[in-house]
Design an enzyme around this catalytic site. Structure first.
Site, PDB file in Angstrom:
ATOM      1  N   LYS A 222       8.842 -74.154 -16.173  1.00 22.88           N
ATOM      2  CA  LYS A 222       8.171 -72.975 -16.735  1.00 22.88           C
ATOM      3  C   LYS A 222       9.197 -71.935 -17.167  1.00 22.88           C
ATOM      4  CE  LYS A 222       3.776 -73.331 -14.355  1.00 22.88           C
ATOM      5  NZ  LYS A 222       2.930 -72.927 -13.251  1.00 22.88           N
TER       6      LYS A 222
HETATM    7  N1  GLU Z   1      -2.306 -75.635  -9.334  1.00 24.05           N
HETATM    8  C1  GLU Z   1      -1.814 -76.960  -9.549  1.00 24.05           C
HETATM    9  C2  GLU Z   1      -0.751 -76.895 -10.652  1.00 24.05           C
HETATM   10  O1  GLU Z   1      -0.379 -75.812 -11.050  1.00 24.05           O
HETATM   11  C3  GLU Z   1      -2.957 -77.861  -9.940  1.00 24.05           C
HETATM   12  C4  GLU Z   1      -2.784 -79.296  -9.606  1.00 24.05           C
HETATM   13  C5  GLU Z   1      -4.115 -80.046  -9.788  1.00 24.05           C
HETATM   14  O2  GLU Z   1      -4.546 -80.143 -10.950  1.00 24.05           O
HETATM   15  O3  GLU Z   1      -4.701 -80.457  -8.817  1.00 24.05           O
HETATM   16  O4  GLU Z   1      -0.261 -77.878 -11.137  1.00 24.05           O
END
Ligand code: GLU
Length: 339
Positions: free
Chosen positions: A276
């Protein structure tokens, strides 16, 4: 309509059940943490979920997973919604968009997680843990010194009811942990096939509710996927290792898990992971440099996604529209060599 429970009665294995159980309405979600701006990898996850919903006349949800409040980047959520819209990915349910299963921001669902944790405490699948950070650090150091995998030793699993009561009465800081079950756990991944993993070999019982009252990713993710009636979880392969743990939580609640599909990582040309923090792969940077959304979407689907390539069917290079992409059944052809 035949459901998962009927299939279990017919003595199908759990993983076969998952494959056959396609009878629910398709509801998929993109669940980013607002810890940075949307980049190519995130856009691909959102895009595949969106196309899957579109091709099955289902719903595409956006859920913001902001349980780690220390890592939130200001403005990331708002920008993310704008970036998705720019790319032509439209959200059916999400923050500020309505839907019957909200709120769609995890920090606004704390009451639900606290209620659900009680169910697991009551049925013996979770327990109070009073271990201090100092003890956990020491455990880690000892393991590293002994060249072992650092993991929690599950000590608080064995506290007596009286011990727990007196610690709670003394207001000792605590978290809640989930009891992992040892042994091989198997699930059917619609992209990778059968996955079998014994999570206990590498992890101690995970924290599900932190001492500040916030859930951890694993717990909130399972609770929300259940209450938001998610039928298919399509996410990056970095989460595949956590899926057996999630399936154990579904079992502890006596809930039906969704169908899982994990997407191989998109990598930089040198084989490193996308981050990111890499400004040049952020969606806003493509937009600012004049790249058209459809071009970016076609670039992503052609990067190992199993979608048809223009040269194979057309004399002239063709850029597919979202509708044309949604018509393609690409999951079986996803290129696993990219992982
Ligand atoms: N919050 C997780 C991420 O940022 C999500 C993972 C999922 O899709 O279960 O990747």
């Amino acid at each position: 309509m035949i459901g998962l429970k009927d299939l279990k009665l017919l003595n199908y294995s759990y993983s076969v059940c998952l494959r056959l159980y396609h009878t629910r309405e398709v509801r998929v979600r993109f669940a980013p943490s607002p810890t940075g701006f949307l980049h190519l990898g995130g856009l691909r996850t959102a895009l595949y979920n969106f196309l899957f919903a579109k091709s099955h006349k289902g719903k595409f949800l956006l859920r913001i997973e902001d349980t780690d409040q220390t890592r939130i980047v200001e403005g990331a959520r708002e920008q993310l919604q704008k970036d998705l819209n720019w790319a032509g990915i439209y959200i059916d349910e999400g923050p500020g968009l309505g839907g019957s299963f909200g709120p769609y921001i995890q920090s606004q669902r704390l009451k639900l997680y606290q209620e659900q944790v009680k169910k697991l405490l009551n049925n013996g699948s979770a327990y109070y843990c009073f271990c201090t950070n100092k003890r956990l650090d020491l455990l880690r150091l000892e393991a590293l010194r002994a060249r072992q995998i650092p993991k929690y030793d599950n000590r608080c699993r064995y506290l007596s009811t009286d011990e727990i009561k007196s610690k709670l009465d003394r207001n000792e800081s605590h978290c809640i942990r989930f009891k992992l079950t040892p042994g091989m756990e198997t699930f059917e991944d619609i992209i990778y096939g059968t996955i079998t993993y014994d999570v206990v070999l590498n992890e101690g019982d995970p924290v599900i509710l932190k001492s500040d009252g916030y859930p951890t990713y694993h717990f909130a993710n399972v609770v929300d996927d259940h209450f938001m009636k998610i039928s298919h979880v399509l996410r990056g392969v970095e989460w595949q290792i956590s899926t057996t743990k999630h399936i154990m939580m579904y079992r502890a609640f006596n809930w039906e898990p969704p169908i899982y599909g994990h997407l191989p990582l998109l990598l930089n040309p040198d084989g490193s992971k996308l981050s990111k923090r890499q400004g040049d792969i952020q969606i806003s940077s493509y937009r600012k440099s004049g790249i058209l959304p459809q071009a970016l979407v076609n670039f992503i689907t052609h990067s190992g996604g199993g979608f048809e390539k223009d040269q194979e069917r057309y004399l002239k290079p063709k850029s597919y529209t979202m509708d044309e992409l949604a018509e393609q059944d690409h999951f079986e052809k996803v290129n696993l060599q990219f992982s």
